[in-house]
Motif scaffolding. Structure first.
Motif, PDB file in Angstrom:
ATOM      1  N   VAL A 100       0.860  -1.190   0.000  1.00  0.00           N
ATOM      2  CA  VAL A 100       0.000   0.000   0.000  1.00  0.00           C
ATOM      3  C   VAL A 100       0.891   1.233   0.000  1.00  0.00           C
ATOM      4  N   SER A 101       0.356   2.346  -0.522  1.00  0.00           N
ATOM      5  CA  SER A 101       1.209   3.499  -0.827  1.00  0.00           C
ATOM      6  C   SER A 101       2.001   4.011   0.378  1.00  0.00           C
ATOM      7  N   THR A 102       1.381   4.096   1.557  1.00  0.00           N
ATOM      8  CA  THR A 102       2.120   4.578   2.719  1.00  0.00           C
ATOM      9  C   THR A 102       3.174   3.574   3.165  1.00  0.00           C
ATOM     10  N   LEU A 146       1.880  -5.910   1.839  1.00  0.00           N
ATOM     11  CA  LEU A 146       2.022  -5.117   3.066  1.00  0.00           C
ATOM     12  C   LEU A 146       0.812  -4.212   3.179  1.00  0.00           C
ATOM     13  N   ILE A 147       0.069  -4.350   4.284  1.00  0.00           N
ATOM     14  CA  ILE A 147      -1.143  -3.565   4.501  1.00  0.00           C
ATOM     15  C   ILE A 147      -1.229  -3.132   5.958  1.00  0.00           C
ATOM     16  N   ASN A 164       1.404   0.907  13.596  1.00  0.00           N
ATOM     17  CA  ASN A 164       1.020   2.040  12.754  1.00  0.00           C
ATOM     18  C   ASN A 164       0.227   3.023  13.597  1.00  0.00           C
ATOM     19  N   LYS A 165       0.755   4.238  13.775  1.00  0.00           N
ATOM     20  CA  LYS A 165       0.075   5.279  14.550  1.00  0.00           C
ATOM     21  C   LYS A 165      -0.418   6.368  13.610  1.00  0.00           C
ATOM     22  N   LYS A 265      -4.501   3.475  16.391  1.00  0.00           N
ATOM     23  CA  LYS A 265      -3.433   2.494  16.189  1.00  0.00           C
ATOM     24  C   LYS A 265      -3.909   1.307  15.355  1.00  0.00           C
ATOM     25  N   SER A 266      -3.027   0.851  14.490  1.00  0.00           N
ATOM     26  CA  SER A 266      -3.211  -0.413  13.771  1.00  0.00           C
ATOM     27  C   SER A 266      -1.824  -1.025  13.632  1.00  0.00           C
ATOM     28  N   ASP A 267      -1.678  -2.021  12.793  1.00  0.00           N
ATOM     29  CA  ASP A 267      -0.366  -2.641  12.575  1.00  0.00           C
ATOM     30  C   ASP A 267      -0.050  -2.722  11.096  1.00  0.00           C
ATOM     31  N   TRP A 268       1.219  -2.533  10.767  1.00  0.00           N
ATOM     32  CA  TRP A 268       1.700  -2.874   9.438  1.00  0.00           C
ATOM     33  C   TRP A 268       1.951  -4.369   9.418  1.00  0.00           C
TER      34      TRP A 268
END
Length: 307
Positions: A100-102, A146-147, A164-165, A265-268
Motif C-alpha cells: 500500500v502506498s504509505t 504489506l497492509i 502504525n500510529k 493504532k493499527s499494525d503494518w
C-alpha cells in the motif's frame, strides 16, 4: 525463424512502453539500435507486430499475442537460471511484493539486508492503493502484501512488522489555544481525505463512524505526498500515518494536533494467502523477517515510540 532472447526482451518492453524512446531509455540502448532490432524481429513474421500512425507506435493484436508468448519464454529462461543457482546452493529467484502506498516508508527497511545477503534474488515491488494490493494477492500474483487494514473476505496468514500510529495533522502555521482538544474539533475543521480504496481513508472513516463524528471533506487527494503538500500549504487537516510525516514534523512544516483518544493504532502486516505453496525465496524471506524483525525496528523505527 531465428530471433534471439535479446529481441524477445526488447519487444516485450516495446509492448509495455508503446515507445521506442522510452524503451531505449529503460534498456540503456540508443533509439536507432532499438529501431533496428525491432525491424529485424518484425521481418521474421508475415503479419505486422506494430504499426505507426502519425508519430504514435501501436501494437497489433497479433503483436500482443506474440508478446505474451515471449514473456512466458523469458520467464522460463529466468527459471532455468534460478534452478541452476539453486542446485549450487545459491538462493535465487523473484520476490514479489505488493505494498500500500504509505507502506513505501516501511517496506524498504525490511528488505535491504535480505537483498544484500542474497544478491541473486530479484525484487518486484508494486506500490499502489489497498484495493489493488488485495486484488493482486487474491489473484496469486505476489508472494506477500504489506497492509495496515486486514481484508475480511480472503483467507490469509500474517506477520506483524510494525505498529502504525495515525494522528490529526495540520500546518505548523495554525495555532491552537488548548494543549489537548476534544474529538469534536474534527467536526469543525476542513478535512483532506485520501481516495476511495485507501487504507488510511478506511481507518479514518471507521473512526468517525465509531465516534459518531460528522466531518467536512475539503478535498480528496490520491497520495500521501499530495495530502502532505496540501497540509503544509494550510489547505486543511488530515488524519495521517506518523510513518510518512517524520521529516515534515522534524522540519516544523507540520504539527500533530493534540486530540483526546489519539493516536489511532493499527499494525503494518506482511500477509500471504493461506495454504499458498511458497517458493524457496519467499520461505527464506519470511524466515529472515521472523529472525531479524526486532533488530530492524530498533535500528530504523525506535523514534516512533517518542510520539
Amino acid at each position: 525463424m531465428n530471433y534471439t532472447l535479446h529481441q524477445l526482451k526488447l519487444f516485450t518492453k516495446i509492448v509495455e512502453t508503446k515507445s521506442i524512446t522510452k524503451t531505449s531509455e529503460d534498456l540503456f540502448l540508443t533509439q536507432p539500435a532499438v529501431s533496428i532490432q525491432l525491424r529485424n524481429f518484425q521481418n521474421q513474421f508475415e503479419i505486422p507486430l506494430t504499426e505507426i500512425i502519425g508519430r504514435q507506435l501501436y501494437v497489433t493484436e497479433f503483436g500482443i499475442e506474440i508478446a505474451s508468448i515471449a514473456t512466458k519464454i523469458l520467464e522460463d529462461v529466468a527459471e532455468i537460471q534460478y534452478k541452476t543457482l539453486e542446485y549450487k546452493n545459491i538462493l535465487a529467484g523473484k520476490l514479489k511484493i505488493s505494498v500500500v502506498s504509505t507502506g513505501k516508508y516501511v517496506m524498504p527497511y525490511f528488505l535491504t539486508d535480505f537483498l544484500k545477503k542474497y544478491p541473486d534474488v530479484n525484487l518486484l515491488m508494486d506500490v499502489t492503493n489497498k484495493q489493488k494490493v488485495i486484488k493482486s494477492l487474491e489473484k496469486n500474483e505476489v508472494d506477500f502484501a504489506l497492509i495496515s487494514v486486514m481484508p475480511n473476505d480472503i483467507k490469509i496468514e500474517s506477520e506483524v512488522l510494525l505498529e502504525n500510529k495515525l494522528f490529526l495533522i495540520g500546518s505548523k502555521k495554525n495555532d491552537f489555544n488548548t494543549s489537548v482538544s476534544t474529538k469534536n474539533i474534527i467536526s469543525s475543521i476542513p478535512l483532506i481525505y485520501r481516495e476511495e480504496g485507501s487504507g488510511t481513508r478506511h481507518i479514518m472513516e471507521k473512526y468517525f463512524e465509531k465516534n459518531n463524528i460528522k466531518t467536512k471533506m475539503k478535498m480528496q487527494l490520491t497520495s500521501n505526498e499530495a495530502v502532505k503538500q496540501a497540509l503544509i500549504a494550510g489547505l486543511g487537516y488530515s488524519i495521517m500515518p506518523l510513518i510518512g510525516c517524520k521529516n515534515e514534523l522534524n522540519d516544523d512544516q507540520l504539527q500533530i494536533i493534540p486530540v483526546s483518544g489519539f493516536p489511532i493504532k493499527s499494525d503494518w502486516r506482511l500477509i500471504w494467502l493461506k495454504d499458498k505453496v511458497q517458493s524457496p525465496v519467499a520461505k527464506s524471506y519470511l524466515n529472515f523477517i521472523k529472525l531479524n524483525k526486532k533488530e530492524i525496528i530498533d535500528s530504523n523505527f525506535s523514534w516512533i515510540s517518542s510520539f
